[in-house]
Design a protein around this motif. Sequence first.
Motif, PDB file in Angstrom:
ATOM      1  N   LYS A 106       0.837  -1.209   0.000  1.00 23.86           N
ATOM      2  CA  LYS A 106       0.000   0.000   0.000  1.00 23.86           C
ATOM      3  C   LYS A 106       0.872   1.259   0.000  1.00 23.86           C
ATOM      4  O   LYS A 106       0.660   2.184  -0.767  1.00 23.86           O
ATOM      5  N   ALA A 107       1.884   1.264   0.869  1.00 16.76           N
ATOM      6  CA  ALA A 107       2.730   2.458   1.014  1.00 16.76           C
ATOM      7  C   ALA A 107       3.515   2.761  -0.260  1.00 16.76           C
ATOM      8  O   ALA A 107       3.880   3.904  -0.510  1.00 16.76           O
ATOM      9  N   ASN A 108       3.791   1.716  -1.056  1.00 14.18           N
ATOM     10  CA  ASN A 108       4.647   1.915  -2.236  1.00 14.18           C
ATOM     11  C   ASN A 108       3.867   1.783  -3.548  1.00 14.18           C
ATOM     12  O   ASN A 108       4.472   1.641  -4.603  1.00 14.18           O
ATOM     13  N   ARG A 109       2.529   1.815  -3.469  1.00 16.04           N
ATOM     14  CA  ARG A 109       1.757   1.420  -4.655  1.00 16.04           C
ATOM     15  C   ARG A 109       2.005   2.312  -5.871  1.00 16.04           C
ATOM     16  O   ARG A 109       1.829   1.872  -7.005  1.00 16.04           O
ATOM     17  N   ASP A 110       2.462   3.568  -5.678  1.00 16.37           N
ATOM     18  CA  ASP A 110       2.684   4.446  -6.828  1.00 16.37           C
ATOM     19  C   ASP A 110       4.047   4.239  -7.486  1.00 16.37           C
ATOM     20  O   ASP A 110       4.291   4.738  -8.588  1.00 16.37           O
ATOM     21  N   SER A 111       4.949   3.547  -6.795  1.00 17.35           N
ATOM     22  CA  SER A 111       6.293   3.440  -7.372  1.00 17.35           C
ATOM     23  C   SER A 111       6.835   2.018  -7.510  1.00 17.35           C
ATOM     24  O   SER A 111       7.715   1.770  -8.330  1.00 17.35           O
ATOM     25  N   LYS A 112       6.324   1.070  -6.689  1.00 20.70           N
ATOM     26  CA  LYS A 112       6.882  -0.290  -6.737  1.00 20.70           C
ATOM     27  C   LYS A 112       5.756  -1.320  -6.651  1.00 20.70           C
ATOM     28  O   LYS A 112       4.733  -1.040  -6.035  1.00 20.70           O
ATOM     29  N   ARG A 113       5.997  -2.482  -7.262  1.00 26.96           N
ATOM     30  CA  ARG A 113       5.000  -3.568  -7.143  1.00 26.96           C
ATOM     31  C   ARG A 113       5.467  -4.515  -6.049  1.00 26.96           C
ATOM     32  O   ARG A 113       6.485  -5.184  -6.205  1.00 26.96           O
ATOM     33  N   ILE A 114       4.747  -4.542  -4.944  1.00 27.55           N
ATOM     34  CA  ILE A 114       5.107  -5.418  -3.828  1.00 27.55           C
ATOM     35  C   ILE A 114       4.079  -6.539  -3.761  1.00 27.55           C
ATOM     36  O   ILE A 114       2.873  -6.275  -3.709  1.00 27.55           O
ATOM     37  N   ARG A 115       4.574  -7.773  -3.750  1.00 22.99           N
ATOM     38  CA  ARG A 115       3.682  -8.937  -3.745  1.00 22.99           C
ATOM     39  C   ARG A 115       4.111  -9.944  -2.676  1.00 22.99           C
ATOM     40  O   ARG A 115       5.301 -10.087  -2.425  1.00 22.99           O
ATOM     41  N   PRO A 116       3.147 -10.668  -2.105  1.00 22.30           N
ATOM     42  CA  PRO A 116       3.552 -11.750  -1.196  1.00 22.30           C
ATOM     43  C   PRO A 116       4.072 -12.942  -1.995  1.00 22.30           C
ATOM     44  O   PRO A 116       3.523 -13.247  -3.051  1.00 22.30           O
ATOM     45  N   LEU A 117       5.109 -13.606  -1.483  1.00 20.04           N
ATOM     46  CA  LEU A 117       5.591 -14.828  -2.122  1.00 20.04           C
ATOM     47  C   LEU A 117       4.445 -15.843  -2.123  1.00 20.04           C
ATOM     48  O   LEU A 117       4.225 -16.571  -3.078  1.00 20.04           O
ATOM     49  N   ARG A 118       3.697 -15.823  -1.043  1.00 23.28           N
ATOM     50  CA  ARG A 118       2.437 -16.541  -0.842  1.00 23.28           C
ATOM     51  C   ARG A 118       1.768 -15.835   0.332  1.00 23.28           C
ATOM     52  O   ARG A 118       2.463 -15.391   1.240  1.00 23.28           O
ATOM     53  N   PRO A 119       0.450 -15.705   0.363  1.00 18.19           N
ATOM     54  CA  PRO A 119      -0.164 -15.082   1.544  1.00 18.19           C
ATOM     55  C   PRO A 119      -0.026 -16.025   2.746  1.00 18.19           C
ATOM     56  O   PRO A 119      -0.381 -17.189   2.641  1.00 18.19           O
ATOM     57  N   SER A 120       0.536 -15.538   3.821  1.00 12.07           N
ATOM     58  CA  SER A 120       0.718 -16.374   5.012  1.00 12.07           C
ATOM     59  C   SER A 120       0.516 -15.493   6.240  1.00 12.07           C
ATOM     60  O   SER A 120       1.201 -14.482   6.400  1.00 12.07           O
ATOM     61  N   SER A 121      -0.442 -15.910   7.056  1.00 19.03           N
ATOM     62  CA  SER A 121      -0.809 -15.008   8.154  1.00 19.03           C
ATOM     63  C   SER A 121      -0.596 -15.681   9.512  1.00 19.03           C
ATOM     64  O   SER A 121      -0.824 -16.877   9.680  1.00 19.03           O
ATOM     65  N   CYS A 122      -0.133 -14.892  10.497  1.00 20.93           N
ATOM     66  CA  CYS A 122       0.101 -15.413  11.850  1.00 20.93           C
ATOM     67  C   CYS A 122      -1.163 -15.167  12.674  1.00 20.93           C
ATOM     68  O   CYS A 122      -1.500 -14.021  12.973  1.00 20.93           O
ATOM     69  N   ARG A 123      -1.835 -16.241  13.035  1.00 23.17           N
ATOM     70  CA  ARG A 123      -3.125 -16.067  13.722  1.00 23.17           C
ATOM     71  C   ARG A 123      -2.944 -15.488  15.109  1.00 23.17           C
ATOM     72  O   ARG A 123      -3.861 -14.905  15.671  1.00 23.17           O
ATOM     73  N   ASN A 124      -1.786 -15.633  15.692  1.00 24.00           N
ATOM     74  CA  ASN A 124      -1.556 -15.045  17.014  1.00 24.00           C
ATOM     75  C   ASN A 124      -1.360 -13.540  16.929  1.00 24.00           C
ATOM     76  O   ASN A 124      -1.860 -12.795  17.770  1.00 24.00           O
ATOM     77  N   MET A 125      -0.642 -13.099  15.925  1.00 22.55           N
ATOM     78  CA  MET A 125      -0.488 -11.652  15.725  1.00 22.55           C
ATOM     79  C   MET A 125      -1.854 -11.022  15.445  1.00 22.55           C
ATOM     80  O   MET A 125      -2.121  -9.892  15.843  1.00 22.55           O
ATOM     81  N   ALA A 126      -2.722 -11.777  14.769  1.00 22.91           N
ATOM     82  CA  ALA A 126      -4.037 -11.251  14.377  1.00 22.91           C
ATOM     83  C   ALA A 126      -4.999 -11.132  15.559  1.00 22.91           C
ATOM     84  O   ALA A 126      -6.080 -10.544  15.428  1.00 22.91           O
ATOM     85  N   LYS A 127      -4.615 -11.675  16.720  1.00 19.72           N
ATOM     86  CA  LYS A 127      -5.536 -11.613  17.868  1.00 19.72           C
ATOM     87  C   LYS A 127      -5.700 -10.193  18.396  1.00 19.72           C
ATOM     88  O   LYS A 127      -6.681  -9.878  19.053  1.00 19.72           O
ATOM     89  N   THR A 128      -4.720  -9.336  18.168  1.00 26.16           N
ATOM     90  CA  THR A 128      -4.860  -7.940  18.603  1.00 26.16           C
ATOM     91  C   THR A 128      -5.604  -7.178  17.508  1.00 26.16           C
ATOM     92  O   THR A 128      -5.119  -7.071  16.387  1.00 26.16           O
ATOM     93  N   THR A 129      -6.784  -6.678  17.864  1.00 24.47           N
ATOM     94  CA  THR A 129      -7.581  -5.909  16.908  1.00 24.47           C
ATOM     95  C   THR A 129      -7.720  -4.487  17.446  1.00 24.47           C
ATOM     96  O   THR A 129      -7.410  -4.214  18.615  1.00 24.47           O
ATOM     97  N   GLU A 130      -8.205  -3.604  16.594  1.00 19.98           N
ATOM     98  CA  GLU A 130      -8.381  -2.219  17.030  1.00 19.98           C
ATOM     99  C   GLU A 130      -9.387  -2.139  18.184  1.00 19.98           C
ATOM    100  O   GLU A 130      -9.180  -1.408  19.159  1.00 19.98           O
ATOM    101  N   SER A 131     -10.450  -2.939  18.099  1.00 18.56           N
ATOM    102  CA  SER A 131     -11.457  -2.848  19.164  1.00 18.56           C
ATOM    103  C   SER A 131     -10.916  -3.430  20.474  1.00 18.56           C
ATOM    104  O   SER A 131     -11.203  -2.923  21.557  1.00 18.56           O
TER     105      SER A 131
END
Length: 343
Positions: free
Chosen positions: A281-306
């Motif tokens: 997102k931060a580089n969308r105007d100048s560079k193409r950034i892609r995940p090698l594969r989408p991989s998400s850490c479910r423990n990191m995801a436990k902290t939400t804004e709410s």
Amino acid sequence: MTSNSTQIITDIRKQRGSNLVIMGHHYQHDRVILHTDLRGDSLELARQVPSLKAEYIVFCGVQFMAETAAMLAGEEQKVIIPAPDAGCIMSNMAPAHILDCVMRRLSETDRRVIPLAYVNTSAAIKGIVGRYGGSVCTSANAKTMLDWAMKRGDSVLFLPDQNLGNNTADALGIPAEKRMVLDIRNGGRDMNPAQTADKRLLLWPGLCAIHERFREEHIDEIRQRDPDALVIVHPECRPGVVAKADAAGSTSAIITFVDNALPGSTIYIGTEINLVERLAKANRDSKRIRPLRPSSCRNMAKTTESLLAETLMNLETSEPVRVPDDVAYYARIALERMLEACA
Ligand code: 13P
Ligand code: SF4
């Protein structure tokens, strides 16, 4: 549009001023990162804690990170983790009683084995490591710290990440035949100390499932499809993946790699998806950034804004992260050895 949680967090941060610091690891979601005063990789976050003056340190990340912060914070400071159940799969692969048994058995030999724990471990593990003259490392300083440990003993026991251990040993030129993966079955009792006699590096059989998903063939596919694309991965990836990538480094090193790439570059990243998406997102105007594969850490995801909003509303009554004094004593020594060696 500002959500209710956004407004609550913004108001509380304003009211609390310098009495509150919110820290966040790079793998946190954007909606959480946006509220952090300090963000970084594991090493940068740990390093900043001793200089903080705030009474409340709210740590958006996983348990071992908040525990480390609690051990480096002052006695009057309170470290609060919004998601106390956010563990780390890799850290769970190194139970303290097994390391205790393994170290006791290795101490019966005439060789001095220095334990070096990746920061992704419990305080109890760091305590054992500290007691046996060892230290801690992060992905950003693993090479310096493995070298540090090698100079202090006949061999080093690196835990729990086998991939980071092998990748760092490759970088230091430690031959494969001088390495050995420990048999930790039966609570460590199956390990045969005699088999470690000619080894320089003993590896724990642990890994990060999130980084284990990246495979050599994913990079081969990119090289075929887009030969000019760059690939950077986290050193928790398999050695074969690191060998095929253009670079490997901590989460902060990945950010720097992207910042330094030429405009127009395409970069594939092998690490947790929240960081990759933020960089895209931060580089969308100048560079193409892609995940090698989408991989998400479910423990990191436990902290939400709410959850962060709820934590801040209940700061006074939240239970701070506490490490028992007898564990913290040696764990702190282990951490301080690292901070000193990498000052
Ligand atoms: P960094 O120290 O590179 O931020 O990594 C932490 C981590 O948990 C990677 O999985
Ligand atoms: Fe642990 Fe892997 Fe999540 Fe990092 S990405 S916190 S090593 S499970």
